[in-house]
Design a protein around this motif. Structure first.
Motif, PDB file in Angstrom:
ATOM      1  N   ASP A  56      30.001  29.978 -31.637  1.00 50.94           N
ATOM      2  CA  ASP A  56      30.130  31.245 -30.907  1.00 50.94           C
ATOM      3  C   ASP A  56      31.272  31.181 -29.910  1.00 50.94           C
ATOM      4  O   ASP A  56      32.101  32.091 -29.829  1.00 50.94           O
ATOM      5  CB  ASP A  56      28.827  31.592 -30.181  1.00 50.94           C
ATOM      6  CG  ASP A  56      27.690  31.938 -31.130  1.00 50.94           C
ATOM      7  OD1 ASP A  56      27.971  32.434 -32.241  1.00 50.94           O
ATOM      8  OD2 ASP A  56      26.525  31.710 -30.759  1.00 50.94           O
ATOM      9  N   VAL A  59      34.826  31.053 -31.699  1.00 51.88           N
ATOM     10  CA  VAL A  59      35.285  32.367 -32.162  1.00 51.88           C
ATOM     11  C   VAL A  59      35.707  33.228 -30.973  1.00 51.88           C
ATOM     12  O   VAL A  59      36.756  33.882 -30.999  1.00 51.88           O
ATOM     13  CB  VAL A  59      34.197  33.065 -33.005  1.00 51.88           C
ATOM     14  CG1 VAL A  59      34.561  34.515 -33.282  1.00 51.88           C
ATOM     15  CG2 VAL A  59      33.961  32.310 -34.308  1.00 51.88           C
ATOM     16  N   GLU A  60      34.900  33.229 -29.920  1.00 57.87           N
ATOM     17  CA  GLU A  60      35.212  34.035 -28.738  1.00 57.87           C
ATOM     18  C   GLU A  60      36.541  33.620 -28.110  1.00 57.87           C
ATOM     19  O   GLU A  60      37.378  34.466 -27.780  1.00 57.87           O
ATOM     20  CB  GLU A  60      34.090  33.911 -27.709  1.00 57.87           C
ATOM     21  CG  GLU A  60      34.318  34.738 -26.467  1.00 57.87           C
ATOM     22  CD  GLU A  60      33.200  34.609 -25.442  1.00 57.87           C
ATOM     23  OE1 GLU A  60      33.440  34.991 -24.290  1.00 57.87           O
ATOM     24  OE2 GLU A  60      32.103  34.122 -25.786  1.00 57.87           O
ATOM     25  N   ASN A  63      39.592  34.523 -30.273  1.00 57.17           N
ATOM     26  CA  ASN A  63      39.894  35.953 -30.266  1.00 57.17           C
ATOM     27  C   ASN A  63      40.249  36.495 -28.884  1.00 57.17           C
ATOM     28  O   ASN A  63      40.547  37.684 -28.748  1.00 57.17           O
ATOM     29  CB  ASN A  63      38.704  36.745 -30.840  1.00 57.17           C
ATOM     30  CG  ASN A  63      38.610  36.617 -32.338  1.00 57.17           C
ATOM     31  OD1 ASN A  63      39.601  36.408 -33.023  1.00 57.17           O
ATOM     32  ND2 ASN A  63      37.399  36.723 -32.851  1.00 57.17           N
ATOM     33  N   ASN A  80      29.912  26.974 -40.387  1.00 57.06           N
ATOM     34  CA  ASN A  80      30.699  27.301 -39.196  1.00 57.06           C
ATOM     35  C   ASN A  80      32.169  27.503 -39.549  1.00 57.06           C
ATOM     36  O   ASN A  80      32.832  28.390 -39.000  1.00 57.06           O
ATOM     37  CB  ASN A  80      30.564  26.214 -38.138  1.00 57.06           C
ATOM     38  CG  ASN A  80      29.242  26.262 -37.419  1.00 57.06           C
ATOM     39  OD1 ASN A  80      28.515  27.252 -37.492  1.00 57.06           O
ATOM     40  ND2 ASN A  80      28.907  25.197 -36.727  1.00 57.06           N
ATOM     41  N   ARG A  83      32.489  30.937 -41.142  1.00 55.27           N
ATOM     42  CA  ARG A  83      32.320  31.971 -40.120  1.00 55.27           C
ATOM     43  C   ARG A  83      33.582  32.089 -39.266  1.00 55.27           C
ATOM     44  O   ARG A  83      34.054  33.194 -38.985  1.00 55.27           O
ATOM     45  CB  ARG A  83      31.113  31.655 -39.233  1.00 55.27           C
ATOM     46  CG  ARG A  83      30.929  32.681 -38.151  1.00 55.27           C
ATOM     47  CD  ARG A  83      29.692  32.473 -37.332  1.00 55.27           C
ATOM     48  NE  ARG A  83      29.755  33.355 -36.180  1.00 55.27           N
ATOM     49  CZ  ARG A  83      29.132  33.123 -35.056  1.00 55.27           C
ATOM     50  NH1 ARG A  83      28.346  32.081 -34.913  1.00 55.27           N
ATOM     51  NH2 ARG A  83      29.253  33.959 -34.038  1.00 55.27           N
ATOM     52  N   PHE A  84      34.136  30.958 -38.848  1.00 54.84           N
ATOM     53  CA  PHE A  84      35.357  30.956 -38.042  1.00 54.84           C
ATOM     54  C   PHE A  84      36.485  31.649 -38.807  1.00 54.84           C
ATOM     55  O   PHE A  84      37.171  32.515 -38.271  1.00 54.84           O
ATOM     56  CB  PHE A  84      35.742  29.517 -37.687  1.00 54.84           C
ATOM     57  CG  PHE A  84      36.894  29.401 -36.738  1.00 54.84           C
ATOM     58  CD1 PHE A  84      36.682  29.455 -35.370  1.00 54.84           C
ATOM     59  CD2 PHE A  84      38.182  29.226 -37.198  1.00 54.84           C
ATOM     60  CE1 PHE A  84      37.748  29.331 -34.482  1.00 54.84           C
ATOM     61  CE2 PHE A  84      39.252  29.112 -36.323  1.00 54.84           C
ATOM     62  CZ  PHE A  84      39.032  29.167 -34.958  1.00 54.84           C
ATOM     63  N   ARG A  86      36.336  33.854 -41.163  1.00 57.96           N
ATOM     64  CA  ARG A  86      36.087  35.289 -41.341  1.00 57.96           C
ATOM     65  C   ARG A  86      36.228  36.082 -40.050  1.00 57.96           C
ATOM     66  O   ARG A  86      36.689  37.221 -40.061  1.00 57.96           O
ATOM     67  CB  ARG A  86      34.684  35.500 -41.897  1.00 57.96           C
ATOM     68  CG  ARG A  86      34.548  35.145 -43.341  1.00 57.96           C
ATOM     69  CD  ARG A  86      33.157  35.426 -43.844  1.00 57.96           C
ATOM     70  NE  ARG A  86      33.086  35.189 -45.283  1.00 57.96           N
ATOM     71  CZ  ARG A  86      31.961  35.078 -45.945  1.00 57.96           C
ATOM     72  NH1 ARG A  86      30.798  35.188 -45.321  1.00 57.96           N
ATOM     73  NH2 ARG A  86      31.974  34.867 -47.235  1.00 57.96           N
ATOM     74  N   GLU A  87      35.806  35.509 -38.934  1.00 57.44           N
ATOM     75  CA  GLU A  87      35.706  36.278 -37.691  1.00 57.44           C
ATOM     76  C   GLU A  87      36.904  36.166 -36.760  1.00 57.44           C
ATOM     77  O   GLU A  87      37.062  36.999 -35.870  1.00 57.44           O
ATOM     78  CB  GLU A  87      34.438  35.880 -36.939  1.00 57.44           C
ATOM     79  CG  GLU A  87      33.171  36.266 -37.677  1.00 57.44           C
ATOM     80  CD  GLU A  87      31.904  35.932 -36.916  1.00 57.44           C
ATOM     81  OE1 GLU A  87      31.961  35.670 -35.694  1.00 57.44           O
ATOM     82  OE2 GLU A  87      30.827  35.918 -37.552  1.00 57.44           O
ATOM     83  N   VAL A  88      37.747  35.180 -36.944  1.00 60.39           N
ATOM     84  CA  VAL A  88      38.891  35.012 -36.040  1.00 60.39           C
ATOM     85  C   VAL A  88      40.044  35.897 -36.503  1.00 60.39           C
ATOM     86  O   VAL A  88      40.410  35.917 -37.678  1.00 60.39           O
ATOM     87  CB  VAL A  88      39.313  33.533 -35.959  1.00 60.39           C
ATOM     88  CG1 VAL A  88      40.636  33.390 -35.230  1.00 60.39           C
ATOM     89  CG2 VAL A  88      38.236  32.730 -35.247  1.00 60.39           C
ATOM     90  N   ASP A  89      40.600  36.663 -35.570  1.00 57.13           N
ATOM     91  CA  ASP A  89      41.711  37.577 -35.848  1.00 57.13           C
ATOM     92  C   ASP A  89      43.037  36.835 -35.782  1.00 57.13           C
ATOM     93  O   ASP A  89      43.752  36.892 -34.772  1.00 57.13           O
ATOM     94  CB  ASP A  89      41.711  38.736 -34.847  1.00 57.13           C
ATOM     95  CG  ASP A  89      40.508  39.626 -34.985  1.00 57.13           C
ATOM     96  OD1 ASP A  89      40.025  39.790 -36.116  1.00 57.13           O
ATOM     97  OD2 ASP A  89      40.034  40.152 -33.963  1.00 57.13           O
TER      98      ASP A  89
END
Length: 140
Positions: A56, A59-60, A63, A80, A83-84, A86-89
């Motif tokens: 968490d 990723v935060e 981003n 993990n 997830r990283f 997919r979620e990191v811009d």
């Protein structure tokens, strides 16, 4: 390394020496997510290492910048890692490596404030191409 980064607890592990126009690659650990070394695009022979408590936070922090050229995470947990990614811009995400590596055929370019478009042979051709569809019907 900038003095404000050092005052925030960062530590130069290796490199960073200058010899004329050449600066040796630097590894800086303990970099605060708020430090300019983490927030600004770093076009130089250096890497900022920030340890986090979990996915968490990773990723935060990834981003939290206005830029998105590349990101990297080191983990032994495949869920993990996915997830990283997919979620990191970021335009390039590396798992268990730094975001500095690239093969010439890979499209390369960022998201957010990190430029427009992609580099690389195929991507460059696509960037310079305007697609036009023409449908030719039989004689009237």
């Amino acid at each position: 390394m900038h003095d404000s980064t050092r005052h925030n607890g960062a530590r130069l592990l290796t490199g960073g020496e200058r010899d004329g126009a050449v600066i040796s690659p630097a590894v800086v650990s303990g970099v605060s997510p708020d430090a300019s070394l983490s927030q600004d695009e770093l076009f130089g022979p250096a890497v900022a290492v920030t340890s986090v408590s979990g996915i968490d936070a990773a990723v935060e922090i990834a981003n939290s910048t206005n830029y998105g050229l590349g990101a990297g995470v080191f983990t032994g947990n495949v869920a993990n890692a996915v997830r990283f990614a997919r979620e990191v811009d970021a335009g390039n995400v590396h798992i268990n490596w730094t975001p500095l590596w690239r093969a010439d055929l890979m499209p390369y370019g960022g998201l957010k404030g990190s430029g427009i478009g992609k580099e690389g042979p195929r991507a460059a051709v696509q960037e310079m191409t305007e697609v036009k569809t023409i449908v030719l019907h039989g004689a009237a």
